[in-house]
Design a protein around this motif. Structure first.
Motif, mmCIF file in Angstrom:
data_model
loop_
_atom_site.group_PDB
_atom_site.id
_atom_site.type_symbol
_atom_site.label_atom_id
_atom_site.label_comp_id
_atom_site.label_asym_id
_atom_site.label_seq_id
_atom_site.Cartn_x
_atom_site.Cartn_y
_atom_site.Cartn_z
ATOM 1 N N PRO A 25 0.747 -1.236 0.058
ATOM 2 C CA PRO A 25 -0.079 0.039 0.003
ATOM 3 C C PRO A 25 0.888 1.333 -0.137
ATOM 4 O O PRO A 25 1.644 1.378 0.665
ATOM 5 C CB PRO A 25 -0.779 -0.180 1.275
ATOM 6 C CG PRO A 25 -0.699 -1.572 1.748
ATOM 7 C CD PRO A 25 0.471 -2.149 1.248
ATOM 8 N N ALA A 26 0.640 2.087 -1.072
ATOM 9 C CA ALA A 26 1.420 3.297 -1.025
ATOM 10 C C ALA A 26 0.575 4.544 -1.104
ATOM 11 O O ALA A 26 -0.371 4.661 -2.119
ATOM 12 C CB ALA A 26 2.309 3.207 -2.248
ATOM 13 N N ARG A 81 -9.350 4.604 -8.369
ATOM 14 C CA ARG A 81 -9.149 3.599 -9.680
ATOM 15 C C ARG A 81 -7.914 4.083 -10.626
ATOM 16 O O ARG A 81 -7.102 3.462 -11.221
ATOM 17 C CB ARG A 81 -10.255 3.337 -10.121
ATOM 18 C CG ARG A 81 -10.293 2.230 -11.227
ATOM 19 C CD ARG A 81 -11.222 2.284 -12.451
ATOM 20 N NE ARG A 81 -10.944 3.319 -13.286
ATOM 21 C CZ ARG A 81 -10.224 3.583 -14.151
ATOM 22 N NH1 ARG A 81 -9.671 2.321 -14.451
ATOM 23 N NH2 ARG A 81 -10.200 4.659 -14.958
ATOM 24 N N ASP A 82 -8.157 5.512 -10.860
ATOM 25 C CA ASP A 82 -7.314 6.069 -11.699
ATOM 26 C C ASP A 82 -5.593 6.029 -11.302
ATOM 27 O O ASP A 82 -4.816 5.816 -12.020
ATOM 28 C CB ASP A 82 -7.685 7.635 -11.804
ATOM 29 C CG ASP A 82 -8.995 7.691 -12.798
ATOM 30 O OD1 ASP A 82 -9.443 6.651 -13.343
ATOM 31 O OD2 ASP A 82 -9.589 8.985 -12.748
ATOM 32 N N ALA A 83 -5.725 6.361 -9.893
ATOM 33 C CA ALA A 83 -4.444 6.328 -9.330
ATOM 34 C C ALA A 83 -3.679 4.839 -9.345
ATOM 35 O O ALA A 83 -2.729 4.855 -9.573
ATOM 36 C CB ALA A 83 -4.515 6.928 -7.794
ATOM 37 N N GLN A 84 -4.650 3.931 -9.343
ATOM 38 C CA GLN A 84 -4.089 2.549 -9.257
ATOM 39 C C GLN A 84 -3.693 2.221 -10.813
ATOM 40 O O GLN A 84 -2.737 1.654 -11.040
ATOM 41 C CB GLN A 84 -5.104 1.530 -8.900
ATOM 42 C CG GLN A 84 -4.789 0.008 -8.976
ATOM 43 C CD GLN A 84 -3.683 -0.180 -7.838
ATOM 44 O OE1 GLN A 84 -3.793 -0.215 -6.634
ATOM 45 N NE2 GLN A 84 -2.257 -0.195 -8.512
ATOM 46 N N PRO A 94 -3.323 3.477 8.436
ATOM 47 C CA PRO A 94 -3.568 3.444 9.954
ATOM 48 C C PRO A 94 -3.146 2.050 10.337
ATOM 49 O O PRO A 94 -3.865 0.883 9.953
ATOM 50 C CB PRO A 94 -5.192 3.664 9.917
ATOM 51 C CG PRO A 94 -5.413 4.447 8.689
ATOM 52 C CD PRO A 94 -4.432 3.875 7.743
ATOM 53 N N GLY A 95 -2.462 2.278 11.501
ATOM 54 C CA GLY A 95 -2.008 0.909 12.318
ATOM 55 C C GLY A 95 -0.778 0.320 11.616
ATOM 56 O O GLY A 95 -0.255 -0.672 12.361
ATOM 57 N N ALA A 96 -0.309 0.672 10.526
ATOM 58 C CA ALA A 96 0.783 -0.039 9.827
ATOM 59 C C ALA A 96 2.054 0.515 10.517
ATOM 60 O O ALA A 96 2.144 1.858 10.760
ATOM 61 C CB ALA A 96 0.810 0.130 8.388
ATOM 62 N N VAL A 133 15.677 6.126 -3.792
ATOM 63 C CA VAL A 133 16.185 6.843 -2.607
ATOM 64 C C VAL A 133 15.382 7.863 -1.974
ATOM 65 O O VAL A 133 15.429 8.526 -0.760
ATOM 66 C CB VAL A 133 17.575 7.685 -3.018
ATOM 67 C CG1 VAL A 133 18.458 6.779 -3.522
ATOM 68 C CG2 VAL A 133 17.195 8.756 -4.059
ATOM 69 N N HIS A 134 13.917 7.804 -2.695
ATOM 70 C CA HIS A 134 12.759 8.616 -2.159
ATOM 71 C C HIS A 134 11.951 7.645 -1.394
ATOM 72 O O HIS A 134 11.792 6.207 -1.600
ATOM 73 C CB HIS A 134 11.710 8.869 -3.355
ATOM 74 C CG HIS A 134 10.424 9.647 -2.813
ATOM 75 N ND1 HIS A 134 10.556 10.824 -2.058
ATOM 76 C CD2 HIS A 134 9.428 9.037 -2.897
ATOM 77 C CE1 HIS A 134 9.299 10.851 -1.892
ATOM 78 N NE2 HIS A 134 8.527 9.910 -2.143
ATOM 79 N N ARG A 135 11.501 8.240 -0.045
ATOM 80 C CA ARG A 135 10.706 7.341 0.827
ATOM 81 C C ARG A 135 9.375 7.209 0.275
ATOM 82 O O ARG A 135 8.320 7.820 0.756
ATOM 83 C CB ARG A 135 10.695 8.223 2.228
ATOM 84 C CG ARG A 135 12.106 7.994 2.982
ATOM 85 C CD ARG A 135 12.083 8.611 4.175
ATOM 86 N NE ARG A 135 11.440 9.931 4.230
ATOM 87 C CZ ARG A 135 10.999 10.631 5.350
ATOM 88 N NH1 ARG A 135 11.061 10.122 6.467
ATOM 89 N NH2 ARG A 135 10.775 12.137 5.340
ATOM 90 N N ARG A 136 9.064 6.170 -0.506
ATOM 91 C CA ARG A 136 7.885 5.967 -1.445
ATOM 92 C C ARG A 136 7.021 5.521 -0.279
ATOM 93 O O ARG A 136 5.516 5.726 -0.348
ATOM 94 C CB ARG A 136 7.930 4.901 -2.239
ATOM 95 C CG ARG A 136 6.805 4.727 -3.335
ATOM 96 C CD ARG A 136 6.481 5.956 -3.884
ATOM 97 N NE ARG A 136 5.267 5.705 -4.645
ATOM 98 C CZ ARG A 136 3.813 6.183 -4.060
ATOM 99 N NH1 ARG A 136 3.843 6.628 -2.817
ATOM 100 N NH2 ARG A 136 2.986 5.930 -5.004
ATOM 101 N N PHE A 137 7.118 4.944 0.816
ATOM 102 C CA PHE A 137 6.335 4.372 1.528
ATOM 103 C C PHE A 137 6.323 4.936 3.073
ATOM 104 O O PHE A 137 6.042 4.550 4.070
ATOM 105 C CB PHE A 137 6.549 2.805 1.746
ATOM 106 C CG PHE A 137 6.398 2.087 0.764
ATOM 107 C CD1 PHE A 137 5.245 1.988 -0.110
ATOM 108 C CD2 PHE A 137 7.920 1.538 0.143
ATOM 109 C CE1 PHE A 137 5.289 1.168 -1.256
ATOM 110 C CE2 PHE A 137 7.768 0.970 -1.003
ATOM 111 C CZ PHE A 137 6.505 0.800 -1.902
#
Length: 297
Positions: free
Chosen positions: A210-211, A259-262, A291-293, A282-286
């Motif tokens: 999940p991003a 849906r478009d973003a996916q 919530p809770g992760a 090198v970018h912090r993509r995640f």
């Protein structure tokens, strides 16, 4: 002839100008030398840029769990090397005319830009070849682009001047200007693949993780009455050739921004799998987590 604003010649900016002179000297070297210096810098990044190396290693572990430790370490080394190559390419685009870059542009599907009626959003992603590819593309298809203002006014002037050769540089928060330009029939080069936080974003799958992904692509396309085309990019022949393939995303915009973003992230992922070492891991993509992760960096 380059005219420098007088206020930027103040003595407090002289250290910055010294750095600019060094960058200019490096940028004017032949393409082969530029590439080799980039490789050397990238190897130094791998050894000494501990924080960025850790981020890249974490991203690769999340996105390529099927790779063994040895394979992933080799990919990490190549990733950091490509950071250096991309940095040197960027310097060349700042100071060298496009026709003297020594890089051949290979276009596939350019008719989707040639035949477009009205504004076009050209969706790209953060590959290390993004600046040289954008400069080569801008020579034939001038495109506006979002950018982040620099705190140092010398660098701000330098970057704005460089990007202004290929279209209008638009501050990343100035959506009104971007929409106006799209409605006037201009092209907008837009990179929606980084983590910009929770605002106007949703979590979609990126390599099965999940991003947080911006939903602004849908907003720009709808409000700007623009077509959406994805550009798949790749550096080839040790930087002597850039391949850009244009893929129309006719189903965007829809009534479902998530849906478009996916759909956009699916295209980005396909592009990365063709040349994973060339992506800016090198970018912090995640960085933004559901919530809770747990945090991953």
């Amino acid at each position: 002839m380059m005219t420098i604003p007088r206020q930027l010649l103040h003595p407090r900016y002289w250290p910055t100008w010294l750095g600019v002179v060094c960058m200019f000297v490096l940028a004017t070297l032949p393409q082969r030398a530029n590439y080799l210096i980039g490789c050397f810098l990238g190897d130094l990044f791998y050894r000494f840029a501990g924080r960025r190396r850790h981020i890249a290693a974490t991203n690769l572990a999340l996105c390529f769990p099927e790779l063994g430790e040895v394979e992933r370490r080799a990919l990490l080394k190549q990733t950091m090397r490509n950071q250096g190559i991309g940095l040197m390419e960027t310097l060349r685009t700042w100071f060298t005319p496009v026709e003297r870059l020594g890089v051949t542009l290979e276009l596939v599907g350019e008719r989707y830009l040639d035949e477009a009626e009205g504004g076009v959003i050209v969706l790209g992603s953060h590959f290390t070849s993004i600046d040289v590819g954008g400069a080569l593309l801008g020579r034939r298809f001038p495109s506006d682009s979002f950018y982040r203002r620099q705190k140092n006014p010398v660098l701000e002037w330098l970057m704005s001047r460089a990007r202004g050769r290929y279209g209008e540089p638009i501050h990343r928060r100035d959506f009104k200007r971007a929409l106006k330009r799209l409605r006037q029939g201009h092209r907008l080069f837009y990179l929606p693949d980084q983590d910009y936080g929770r605002k106007s974003a949703d979590f979609v799958s990126f390599f099965g993780v999940p991003a947080a992904t911006t939903l602004a692509t849908t907003t720009l396309a709808k409000s700007g009455r623009a077509q959406v085309v994805f550009v798949d990019q790749q550096r080839l022949d040790r930087g002597r050739r850039i391949r850009l393939e244009f893929i129309p995303l006719a189903d965007i915009p829809s009534d479902d921004p998530t849906r478009d973003a996916q759909a956009v992230m699916a295209q980005v992922e396909k592009n990365i799998r063709r040349a994973p070492e060339q992506y800016m891991w090198v970018h912090r993509r995640f960085k933004t987590r559901p919530p809770g992760a747990e945090k991953v960096y």
